[in-house]
Design an enzyme around this catalytic site. Structure first.
Site, short mmCIF file in Angstrom:
data_model
loop_
_atom_site.label_atom_id
_atom_site.label_comp_id
_atom_site.label_asym_id
_atom_site.label_seq_id
_atom_site.Cartn_x
_atom_site.Cartn_y
_atom_site.Cartn_z
N PHE A 136 -4.95 -4.81 1.56
CA PHE A 136 -5.60 -4.29 2.77
C PHE A 136 -4.89 -3.02 3.22
O PHE A 136 -3.68 -3.01 3.42
CB PHE A 136 -5.58 -5.31 3.91
CG PHE A 136 -6.30 -4.83 5.13
CD1 PHE A 136 -7.68 -4.92 5.23
CD2 PHE A 136 -5.60 -4.22 6.18
CE1 PHE A 136 -8.36 -4.44 6.35
CE2 PHE A 136 -6.28 -3.74 7.30
CZ PHE A 136 -7.65 -3.85 7.38
N ASP A 220 2.81 0.79 1.57
CA ASP A 220 2.18 0.56 2.86
C ASP A 220 3.03 -0.46 3.63
O ASP A 220 2.96 -1.67 3.37
CB ASP A 220 0.75 0.05 2.65
CG ASP A 220 0.03 -0.23 3.97
OD1 ASP A 220 0.71 -0.41 5.01
OD2 ASP A 220 -1.21 -0.29 3.96
N LYS A 249 1.61 -0.33 13.32
CA LYS A 249 1.82 -1.62 14.00
C LYS A 249 3.13 -1.70 14.81
O LYS A 249 3.19 -1.24 15.93
CB LYS A 249 1.69 -2.77 12.99
CG LYS A 249 0.25 -2.92 12.47
CD LYS A 249 -0.02 -4.29 11.86
CE LYS A 249 -1.50 -4.56 11.67
NZ LYS A 249 -2.01 -4.21 10.34
#
Ligand SMILES: *Cc1c(COP(=O)(O)O)cnc(C)c1O
Length: 394
Positions: A136, A220, A249
């Site tokens: 993702f 990532d 995040k």
């Protein structure tokens, strides 16, 4: 239907399912809903609220910066922006020749990474970008093209081209990589897939192969970064140096911010005018991220994430539920593999008892609490989670 639900139904774009609850307040590791019910928040806005809710360091930074200088555009620099760039380089180990591009979200950080990959074109010979199946990387077009979940891409083709999703094995990587690959982009732990580790030795092998073929290794770290896994960034566990990482995040602790951090030669690929963002790196967002990262460092929260993660894994295992098949992850990014497809039911049972956890798929529970948790929160979690497991078994 309650009033807020009918308003969601009427006014909100139908991109998400109906929200679970209407939350109105948070403090530390707890949030409260509109009816005054209190919840232990072991999801932290999906690994975002690193310092929990309404932490004085977070509130103070936002308040001070908003009353000083909030936004200036990228025609101008600002002290918090340069401080954050230097801090991210230091924490990532990119002091030597590294650079930082600021964005406003994870997907945007990955868009920048995708463009960086395209710039490694080898005079037109490198057109392939490799990512992993079931990965993702976000929902914007570039990030969606990188994402290895066909279900999320459905209805949005044609996507930006050249991306190939390969199985997560060293053999598949060896078979796929060649001199026509511009970049390999991957999560060090697949969060949305249910907190799934890479195979043993994968990153080291990926580093060797990408280096040999002139391929950028882009990691990532959007979900895994900012101390969550018990390292500042998860790749650091493997002792490798990537060409770039993307972060978002947790680095903002609730302030929307993302970044692409490059190491060494990859730092020279972008030139003036090739990428940009109006909000990216503004003083308000960067001052907040500075305060969040400074507090993580000052309070030893990376070490706390490692220690509390071990403790949590032990108590989850000790409950001895037949539903719990395995406990995965590092530090405070924890996946629980279930023996039956009851994850949604289990997370609903937990919520009914005052515990927020999450079910990224039918057989996985994800736990990502604030990095500040201590014994009291772990004890509260244990009794609530045990009760939820009992309710689902019954
Ligand atoms: C959440 C996430 C993204 C996307 O971030 P957004 O801020 O939602 O755009 C990308 N990659 C990973 C690994 C993530 O967990």
């Amino acid at each position: 239907m309650s009033d807020w639900k009918s308003r969601v139904d009427r006014d909100m774009m139908r991109t998400f399912n109906m929200p679970i609850a209407m939350l109105t307040r948070g403090e530390g590791c707890h949030v409260w809903d509109a009816e005054g019910n209190r919840y232990l928040d072991f999801l932290a806005g999906i690994a975002v609220n690193a310092l929990g809710h309404a932490h004085p360091a977070f509130v103070g930074a936002i308040t001070r910066q908003a009353s000083t200088l909030a936004h200036v555009s990228n025609y101008f620099s600002s002290p918090p922006q340069l401080e954050l760039a230097a801090r991210l380089k230091r924490l990532a180990g990119a002091d030597e020749g590294g650079r930082v591009y600021f964005a406003n979200s994870g997907a945007e950080a990955n868009e920048a990474a995708f463009k960086l990959a395209r710039l490694n074109h080898g005079d037109g010979s490198r057109t392939r970008v490799l990512t992993l199946e079931n990965s993702f990387h976000g929902r914007t077009f570039g990030a969606l093209a990188l994402t290895g979940k066909p279900a999320l891409q459905e209805g949005f083709h044609p996507l930006p081209g050249g991306v190939e999703h390969i199985p997560t094995t060293i053999e598949a990587l060896e078979a796929a990589i060649d001199d026509r690959v511009a970049a390999l982009i991957l999560e060090p732990i697949k969060g949305e897939a249910g907190v799934i580790d890479l195979p043993e030795g994968y990153l080291a092998r990926a580093r060797a192969l990408t280096e040999a073929h002139g391929v950028l290794l882009i990691i990532d770290e959007i979900q895994t970064g900012a101390g969550r896994t018990g390292e500042w960034f998860a790749f650091q566990r493997d002792g490798i140096v990537p060409d770039a990482i993307t972060v978002a995040k947790g680095i903002g602790g609730g302030m929307p911010i993302g970044a692409l951090v490059t190491f060494g030669a990859a730092s020279e690929l972008f030139g003036p005018g090739q990428h940009g963002s109006t909000f990216g790196g503004n003083p308000l967002a960067t001052a907040t991220a500075n305060a969040v990262l400074e507090e993580i460092e000052r309070a030893g929260l990376v070490q706390n994430a490692a220690a509390r993660g071990e403790q949590l894994r032990a108590v989850i295992t000790a409950i001895g539920s037949p539903i719990v098949e395995e406990v995965r992850g590092h530090g405070l990014l924890i996946g629980i593999g279930l023996s039956a497809p009851v994850a949604a039911e289990l997370s609903a049972a937990a919520f009914d008892r005052g515990l927020i956890i999450n079910a990224p798929n039918a057989t996985s529970i994800r736990i990502a609490p604030p990095l500040i948790i201590g014994d009291a929160e772990i004890d509260e979690f244990t009794s609530l989670f045990r009760a939820a497991l009992d309710a689902v078994q019954a």
